[in-house]
Design an enzyme around this catalytic site. Structure first.
Site, PDB file in Angstrom:
ATOM      1  N   ASP A  55      21.059  41.876  23.376  1.00 49.74           N
ATOM      2  CA  ASP A  55      19.753  41.293  23.700  1.00 49.74           C
ATOM      3  C   ASP A  55      19.748  40.487  24.997  1.00 49.74           C
ATOM      4  O   ASP A  55      19.691  41.043  26.080  1.00 49.74           O
ATOM      5  CB  ASP A  55      19.295  40.455  22.487  1.00 49.74           C
TER       6      ASP A  55
ATOM      7  N   HIS B  60      15.184  42.161  15.331  1.00 54.62           N
ATOM      8  CA  HIS B  60      15.242  40.772  14.857  1.00 54.62           C
ATOM      9  C   HIS B  60      14.846  40.647  13.378  1.00 54.62           C
ATOM     10  O   HIS B  60      15.683  40.433  12.532  1.00 54.62           O
ATOM     11  CB  HIS B  60      14.423  39.798  15.709  1.00 54.62           C
TER      12      HIS B  60
HETATM   13 ZN   LIG Z   1      14.717  41.463  22.945  1.00 56.72          ZN
END
Ligand SMILES: [Zn+2]
Length: 463
Positions: free
Chosen positions: A331, A280
């Site tokens: 994800d 991220h």
């Molecule tokens: Zn994750």
């Protein structure tokens, strides 16, 4: 009659994306049993077992929580409060509380077949669902880890399995909440899981075991040190992944407890380098961009999930200017398409910069080509496996595109990747070779029926 299985097969591609660029008339010989490419020969005469108009490397998916596929599209209702990442997390916890190992395996198998159909051929599973619903250990500590590994084998996708360190409820050392007890995993537990997976999976090619650190809020410095040292002593090249700077609140809590942001803390206190993947990094400063790029780590970008959760936007251009490496992950699996992931990676940047063509540059003018190639290389590095390239000794992970599709008419070289990423969804991937096996034919996974049947039963049980 017994039909002998030949261990060696081949694929002839009129056009193929090789590590040094596009090539014509490429004969790719690969081994069915170990799933590796034996030889890549250019300017070959047509022949062999299979024909492809266009062949490109399958994409490594560097970040997955497979079980979350079951809630994709089921958290899109207003909750009567300020909906954000933390309210989504409560919905995720509610799902976690109900899942048993059979269900975990069925959801993962369904997800992996869908990933393969869309062009992902290997996946890093960031696995933190370790324990029974009541928080107690399973008899086999690797029960759920083995289930996702088995799901990967069923679907035929390559896997890097990352059992996750998850040992506290927050930066001040808060104990785990009741809904987090299923995630509880300390360094000794993770070593036991890794040993069990490695011994059970010795006959399964394409399985690499690494380590995940859930986040700095879920793991203290001594545990991070012990877990990484145990991994490195077992396998020095094994990958280490961590969620970092996904949320503003996480950054401010880290700063309050340590005087450093999560990325600063990691760069100062952990041996972040080529084996690391920072997932991220959506809330970071320019100095952190430079710091991450200088360590040659991979940043794991998941634009569809980051958009869905309102995480923020990674500063891609400054990072690329400093030579930073990245890969993509699905994800939470609100999207299972690498093309969509890369498209949103570029579009997010354009929306903020109010301009076009962000990722490409003079030396690589095609946006689709630049993004696809960078994500192949970064994904392979993050998975710690020889994937993401049509080259000798690499895993035979190849997408055969439908060269007769109207969207590809007249497209040459990187124009093909621009069409794949920016000209719509689906329909371009006709066949998928993963680990030397044809797992997708005519756009459909060869085990779709049985695997989807099991998944449907799970959905009926859950909802
Ligand atoms: Zn994750």
């Amino acid at each position: 009659m017994i039909v002998p299985v030949r261990p060696e097969e081949s694929l002839f591609a009129e056009r193929a994306l090789l590590p040094d660029g596009w090539a014509r008339n490429v004969l790719i010989r690969y081994h069915r049993t170990d799933g590796r490419i034996l030889e890549v020969a250019r300017d070959s005469a047509p022949g062999g077992d299979n024909f492809a108009g266009i062949a490109v490397p399958g994409m490594p998916n560097l970040h997955s929580h497979a079980f979350q596929r079951a809630m994709a599209g089921r958290a899109e209702r207003a909750g009567g409060m300020d909906d954000n990442f933390w309210t989504w997390r409560q919905a995720m916890y509610a799902l976690v509380a109900r899942l048993d190992p059979d269900q975990i395996e069925a959801i993962a198998a369904q997800l992996y077949t869908e990933l393969l159909c869309e062009g992902y051929t290997s996946v890093a599973e960031f696995h933190y669902l370790h324990n029974r619903p009541d928080g107690g250990r399973y008899d086999n500590p690797a029960e759920t880890a083995l289930r996702v590994a088995r799901a990967a084998q069923k679907a035929g996708i390559g896997m890097t399995l990352l059992p996750a360190l998850y040992a506290r409820g927050g930066f001040s050392g808060e104990p785990l909440g009741p809904e987090q007890q299923r995630f509880r995993g300390d360094p000794a537990f993770l070593s036991a899981v890794a040993d069990a997976v490695i011994s059970a999976g010795s006959d399964a090619g394409g399985l690499q075991v690494g380590l995940a650190i859930h986040s700095l809020r879920a793991a203290a410095a001594p545990d991070i040190r012990d877990a990484t040292q145990a991994l490195v002593s077992r396998d020095p090249g094994a990958p280490i992944h961590i969620h970092v700077a996904e949320q503003v609140r996480e950054v401010s809590e880290c700063f309050a407890s340590s005087g450093a942001t999560p990325v600063e803390w990691l760069l100062d206190n952990a041996p972040v380098g080529e084996t690391w993947c920072l997932v991220h990094a959506t809330n970071i400063t320019e100095a952190e961009v430079a710091g991450m790029a200088s360590r040659d780590a991979v940043v794991g970008l998941c634009p569809s999930t980051e958009g869905n959760l309102g995480d923020g936007l990674f500063p891609l251009r400054p990072y690329l200017d400093r030579g930073g490496r990245f890969g993509i992950g699905s994800d939470s699996h609100v999207s299972v398409s690498p093309a969509e992931e890369l498209r949103w990676l570029e579009y997010g940047q354009r929306l903020v910069a109010r301009k076009r063509i962000v990722a490409a540059g003079d030396d690589s003018p095609s946006v689709g080509g630049t993004l696809w190639r960078a994500a192949l290389a970064g994904g392979a590095q993050a998975l710690g496996q020889p994937v993401g390239a049509i080259g000798e000794h690499h895993r035979a992970d190849i997408l055969v595109l439908d060269h007769e599709h109207p969207r590809l008419e007249g497209r040459q070289d990187d124009d093909v990747l621009d069409a794949l990423v920016f000209a719509g969804n689906g329909g371009l991937i006709r066949r998928v070779l993963a680990g030397g096996r044809w797992v997708v034919e005519d756009g459909r996974h060869i085990r779709a029926e049985a695997i989807a049947g099991a998944y449907r039963r799970v959905v009926r049980q859950l909802y």
